[in-house]
Motif scaffolding. Structure first.
Motif, PDB file in Angstrom:
ATOM      1  N   ILE A 279      12.180   0.987  -3.082  1.00 43.91           N
ATOM      2  CA  ILE A 279      12.328   2.079  -2.109  1.00 43.91           C
ATOM      3  C   ILE A 279      11.424   3.246  -2.491  1.00 43.91           C
ATOM      4  N   ALA A 280      11.378   3.592  -3.777  1.00 39.09           N
ATOM      5  CA  ALA A 280      10.542   4.711  -4.223  1.00 39.09           C
ATOM      6  C   ALA A 280       9.071   4.430  -3.948  1.00 39.09           C
ATOM      7  N   VAL A 281       8.623   3.214  -4.206  1.00 42.58           N
ATOM      8  CA  VAL A 281       7.224   2.866  -3.957  1.00 42.58           C
ATOM      9  C   VAL A 281       6.910   2.946  -2.464  1.00 42.58           C
ATOM     10  N   ASN A 282       7.794   2.407  -1.640  1.00 47.07           N
ATOM     11  CA  ASN A 282       7.556   2.453  -0.192  1.00 47.07           C
ATOM     12  C   ASN A 282       7.524   3.887   0.331  1.00 47.07           C
ATOM     13  N   LYS A 283       8.422   4.729  -0.164  1.00 49.65           N
ATOM     14  CA  LYS A 283       8.464   6.129   0.298  1.00 49.65           C
ATOM     15  C   LYS A 283       7.207   6.886  -0.119  1.00 49.65           C
ATOM     16  N   LEU A 284       6.793   6.730  -1.364  1.00 55.19           N
ATOM     17  CA  LEU A 284       5.585   7.423  -1.820  1.00 55.19           C
ATOM     18  C   LEU A 284       4.363   6.958  -1.036  1.00 55.19           C
ATOM     19  N   TRP A 285       4.281   5.654  -0.792  1.00 55.31           N
ATOM     20  CA  TRP A 285       3.124   5.135  -0.055  1.00 55.31           C
ATOM     21  C   TRP A 285       3.155   5.601   1.402  1.00 55.31           C
ATOM     22  N   ALA A 286       4.339   5.676   1.981  1.00 50.44           N
ATOM     23  CA  ALA A 286       4.451   6.163   3.358  1.00 50.44           C
ATOM     24  C   ALA A 286       4.037   7.625   3.452  1.00 50.44           C
ATOM     25  N   MET A 287       4.437   8.440   2.491  1.00 53.73           N
ATOM     26  CA  MET A 287       4.052   9.856   2.516  1.00 53.73           C
ATOM     27  C   MET A 287       2.557  10.020   2.268  1.00 53.73           C
ATOM     28  N   ALA A 288       1.981   9.136   1.438  1.00 58.68           N
ATOM     29  CA  ALA A 288       0.531   9.200   1.228  1.00 58.68           C
ATOM     30  C   ALA A 288      -0.218   8.894   2.519  1.00 58.68           C
ATOM     31  N   ILE A 289       0.245   7.885   3.257  1.00 56.88           N
ATOM     32  CA  ILE A 289      -0.388   7.560   4.534  1.00 56.88           C
ATOM     33  C   ILE A 289      -0.204   8.691   5.523  1.00 56.88           C
ATOM     34  N   HIS A 290       0.976   9.297   5.535  1.00 55.76           N
ATOM     35  CA  HIS A 290       1.228  10.422   6.445  1.00 55.76           C
ATOM     36  C   HIS A 290       0.310  11.599   6.121  1.00 55.76           C
ATOM     37  N   HIS A 291       0.093  11.866   4.836  1.00 57.81           N
ATOM     38  CA  HIS A 291      -0.809  12.955   4.444  1.00 57.81           C
ATOM     39  C   HIS A 291      -2.226  12.672   4.915  1.00 57.81           C
ATOM     40  N   GLN A 292      -2.674  11.435   4.763  1.00 57.51           N
ATOM     41  CA  GLN A 292      -4.024  11.096   5.192  1.00 57.51           C
ATOM     42  C   GLN A 292      -4.170  11.184   6.704  1.00 57.51           C
ATOM     43  N   ASN A 293      -3.137  10.802   7.439  1.00 58.07           N
ATOM     44  CA  ASN A 293      -3.211  10.867   8.891  1.00 58.07           C
ATOM     45  C   ASN A 293      -3.300  12.294   9.407  1.00 58.07           C
ATOM     46  N   THR A 294      -2.632  13.215   8.719  1.00 59.18           N
ATOM     47  CA  THR A 294      -2.557  14.596   9.211  1.00 59.18           C
ATOM     48  C   THR A 294      -3.591  15.524   8.585  1.00 59.18           C
ATOM     49  N   MET A 295      -4.056  15.233   7.377  1.00 60.59           N
ATOM     50  CA  MET A 295      -4.900  16.181   6.658  1.00 60.59           C
ATOM     51  C   MET A 295      -6.282  15.645   6.297  1.00 60.59           C
ATOM     52  N   ALA A 296      -6.558  14.386   6.594  1.00 61.20           N
ATOM     53  CA  ALA A 296      -7.834  13.823   6.161  1.00 61.20           C
ATOM     54  C   ALA A 296      -9.004  14.340   6.988  1.00 61.20           C
ATOM     55  N   PHE A 297      -8.805  14.706   8.272  1.00 61.21           N
ATOM     56  CA  PHE A 297      -9.903  15.118   9.143  1.00 61.21           C
ATOM     57  C   PHE A 297      -9.992  16.641   9.177  1.00 61.21           C
ATOM     58  N   PRO A 298     -11.217  17.201   9.225  1.00 63.08           N
ATOM     59  CA  PRO A 298     -11.381  18.665   9.215  1.00 63.08           C
ATOM     60  C   PRO A 298     -10.742  19.324  10.437  1.00 63.08           C
ATOM     61  N   LYS A 299     -10.255  20.557  10.250  1.00 67.27           N
ATOM     62  CA  LYS A 299      -9.676  21.366  11.327  1.00 67.27           C
ATOM     63  C   LYS A 299     -10.726  22.348  11.838  1.00 67.27           C
ATOM     64  N   VAL A 300     -10.755  22.546  13.148  1.00 63.23           N
ATOM     65  CA  VAL A 300     -11.713  23.455  13.788  1.00 63.23           C
ATOM     66  C   VAL A 300     -11.011  24.776  14.098  1.00 63.23           C
ATOM     67  N   PHE A 301     -11.611  25.908  13.652  1.00 60.39           N
ATOM     68  CA  PHE A 301     -11.108  27.253  13.951  1.00 60.39           C
ATOM     69  C   PHE A 301     -12.089  27.951  14.899  1.00 60.39           C
ATOM     70  N   TYR A 302     -11.570  28.627  15.930  1.00 60.87           N
ATOM     71  CA  TYR A 302     -12.432  29.370  16.861  1.00 60.87           C
ATOM     72  C   TYR A 302     -11.711  30.637  17.302  1.00 60.87           C
ATOM     73  N   ASP A 303     -12.499  31.587  17.830  1.00 59.85           N
ATOM     74  CA  ASP A 303     -11.978  32.885  18.263  1.00 59.85           C
ATOM     75  C   ASP A 303     -11.459  32.759  19.698  1.00 59.85           C
ATOM     76  N   ARG A 304     -10.129  32.886  19.911  1.00 56.04           N
ATOM     77  CA  ARG A 304      -9.547  32.718  21.224  1.00 56.04           C
ATOM     78  C   ARG A 304      -9.879  33.890  22.162  1.00 56.04           C
ATOM     79  N   LEU A 305     -10.317  35.031  21.580  1.00 64.42           N
ATOM     80  CA  LEU A 305     -10.713  36.156  22.433  1.00 64.42           C
ATOM     81  C   LEU A 305     -12.043  35.875  23.131  1.00 64.42           C
ATOM     82  N   LYS A 306     -12.847  35.030  22.566  1.00 68.35           N
ATOM     83  CA  LYS A 306     -14.133  34.697  23.151  1.00 68.35           C
ATOM     84  C   LYS A 306     -14.135  33.310  23.820  1.00 68.35           C
ATOM     85  N   ILE A 307     -13.349  32.361  23.250  1.00 61.15           N
ATOM     86  CA  ILE A 307     -13.290  30.996  23.789  1.00 61.15           C
ATOM     87  C   ILE A 307     -11.846  30.727  24.201  1.00 61.15           C
ATOM     88  N   LYS A 308     -11.656  30.455  25.493  1.00 59.95           N
ATOM     89  CA  LYS A 308     -10.302  30.252  26.012  1.00 59.95           C
ATOM     90  C   LYS A 308      -9.673  28.983  25.472  1.00 59.95           C
TER      91      LYS A 308
END
Length: 533
Positions: A279-308
């Motif tokens: 169970i511990a191995v499955n949980k750690l591996w699942a959280m590792a996959i979840h981290h990669q799915n949510t944090m592996a790709f770069p996030k884009v920041f933009y100014d909402r006052l200039k770009i809607k």
């Protein structure tokens, strides 16, 4: 003390045994172990947004243990303690018939399933019975049959004693089709069909709401009476087969636990204590996959006052308010996941496999740079399994004695096929009902058949012949395994007839002796001369 044989009395004994199994958590443990072993390790979890990976190292190691225990075929040798020509003949015929029963019932194949039950559930059990309708050898009606029973379906009268033959009674639970049970009850006990009704029993692994609705629980009770073993078969409200004397002296049940527990007939499965690691191995591996799915790709920041709003469509125009040169976007990448998480997963799997007796060297997950060292490590790793191997040998010895007991009680006069001293198949009639196992005191030797393998035997013969310990060519040829020489019986017969004419000397000394392998390689002329014999 009077033995309970009525359905309501046996039902009370059944409920008492079930209560004991519930108290030790047997049914829940077996159900959970089975789910984890086959890979259903996320059952019951409500997490729709989470990936559910399975790194099933439990099955890998469990399969390795089963394979190690059955890697060597098991050979059985039966011989009397007090040798005499008559007893030696009876032991030879009994051994031949025991081998036929083992082959006919596929006991060696079922051994793998029995060991798998030991590894996953904690216990394995063989139930032997005599089927009068089965077709035996030489078209004889009636033969010995074998059934593999789960540990949840075998209930001991005294659950604090592990020895089968010391039990006051044994209950075997079966789930059978309603019409089959009704037909058997009409034939043996005259019970009415309406007395046997279907029931639901969710205690046993594999049954669910989708199971057939026409199943009925049948309880076979084995008990001792007047020095022998009796049995009766009942349902909740009716007698299927009345009390009957089997003629056996031993319970027809062989039982083995993977790891024995004091004061309990149920053993400990190797899977049970390692589920938290899985169970511990499955949980750690699942959280590792979840981290990669949510944090592996770069996030884009933009100014909402200039770009809607922002769009990732290729070539799409983006409208801005003000100077476009000032509407610069920025990409942000989250920190990488700690490598210690993967290290924890690897170490958990590695340590668990080592504690289970299955290191990487044993499983073959190493580079074969130093084969001698790898073989040494594999042998050292497999050494703890010798305890289970000895338990398996005792299991085989128990069921060999059970088969011998059943043969003497049920066979009567029969023709037995065996191999004579010349290696030829022969038939001989023998009345097994006159064979007294108590006075004969059979000695059953069980071990890996590699000790009696043909190659080992041939090599030993060559060595004895080369050293002059065996100085007669006929004795040597008689001892060569039959599969290495075609028409061995005819060759020996002609050699005996023409011994004086051929003047075969008794070879003595190492310089004069030659092995059979060397004789076969002496040349085409001598090989042809040997074949003409």
């Amino acid at each position: 003390m009077k033995t309970a044989t009525r359905p309501e009395e046996i039902r009370k004994e059944y409920e008492a045994c079930v209560s004991y199994n519930r108290g030790i958590g047997l049914y829940d443990t077996v159900r959970q172990n089975e789910q984890f072993y086959i890979g259903r390790q996320w059952e019951g979890l409500n997490a729709p947004d989470l990936d559910k990976p399975v790194l099933n190292f439990l099955k890998r190691v469990g399969s390795y243990i089963v394979a190690m225990l059955v890697s060597d075929d098991i050979a059985v040798e039966v011989s009397p303690f007090d040798p005499s020509p008559e007893k030696e003949r009876a032991a030879r015929l009994l051994s031949a018939e025991i081998e036929r029963v083992i082959e006919n019932t596929k006991a060696k194949s079922l051994m793998r399933d029995m060991l798998r039950n030991c590894v996953v559930d904690g216990d394995g059990c063989f139930y032997w019975y005599y089927d009068c309708a089965a077709e035996g050898p030489q078209s004889v009606r009636g033969d010995i049959c074998l059934e593999l029973i789960d540990n949840t379906r075998v209930l001991f009268g005294n659950p604090f004693i592990q020895e089968v033959q010391k039990q006051p009674y044994i209950l075997i639970v079966k789930r059978e089709q309603l019409e089959t049970v009704r037909e058997r009850a009409r034939r043996f006990s005259g019970a009415k069909a309406q007395d046997i009704r279907p029931d639901n029993d969710a205690l046993y692994a594999g049954e669910s709401a989708y199971s057939p609705s026409d199943l009925v629980t049948v309880i076979v009770k084995l008990y001792r009476r007047e020095g022998g073993v009796w049995f009766t078969e009942v349902t909740r409200d009716a007698v299927v087969r009345p009390a009957t004397d089997t003629g056996y002296r031993r319970y027809p049940l062989s039982y083995m636990s993977y790891e024995k527990i004091k004061n309990s007939y149920h053993g400990q499965a190797i899977v049970t204590g390692l589920i938290p690691n899985q169970i511990a191995v499955n949980k750690l591996w699942a959280m590792a996959i979840h981290h990669q799915n949510t944090m592996a790709f770069p996030k884009v920041f933009y100014d909402r006052l200039k770009i809607k709003s922002w769009s990732n469509r290729v070539g799409e125009a983006i409208g801005v308010a003000g100077n476009p040169s000032e509407a610069v976007t920025t990409a942000f990448k989250a920190p990488d996941m700690s490598a210690q998480l993967i290290e924890v997963v690897n170490r958990t799997i590695e340590y668990t496999k080592e504690f289970m007796g299955a290191s990487d060297a044993a499983l073959g997950n190493v580079r074969p740079d130093n084969t001698s060292a790898i073989i040494a490590v594999q042998k050292a790793t497999a050494a703890p399994l010798d305890l289970q191997r000895l338990a398996l040998y005792q299991f085989v010895e128990d069921y060999v004695r059970i088969i011998a007991d059943m043969i003497c009680a049920t066979y009567g006069p029969r023709r037995v096929r065996f191999t004579d001293e010349n290696g030829e198949p022969s038939f001989e009639s023998f009345d097994f009902s006159k064979l007294d196992l108590q006075s004969m005191q059979l000695k059953v030797e069980v071990g890996a058949s590699a000790y009696w393998s043909e190659l080992t035997q041939l090599g030993t013969l060559d060595s004895l012949f080369a050293k002059g310990i065996i100085d007669d060519a006929l004795v040597y040829l008689e001892s060569v395994p039959d599969s290495y020489i075609r028409n061995k019986g005819r060759i020996l017969q002609r050699l005996r007839e023409r011994k004086d004419e051929l003047k075969i000397p008794a070879l003595k000394g190492k310089t004069q002796a030659k092995s059979f392998s060397e004789i076969l390689n002496e040349g085409k002329e001598k090989a042809n001369a040997l074949q003409t014999l």
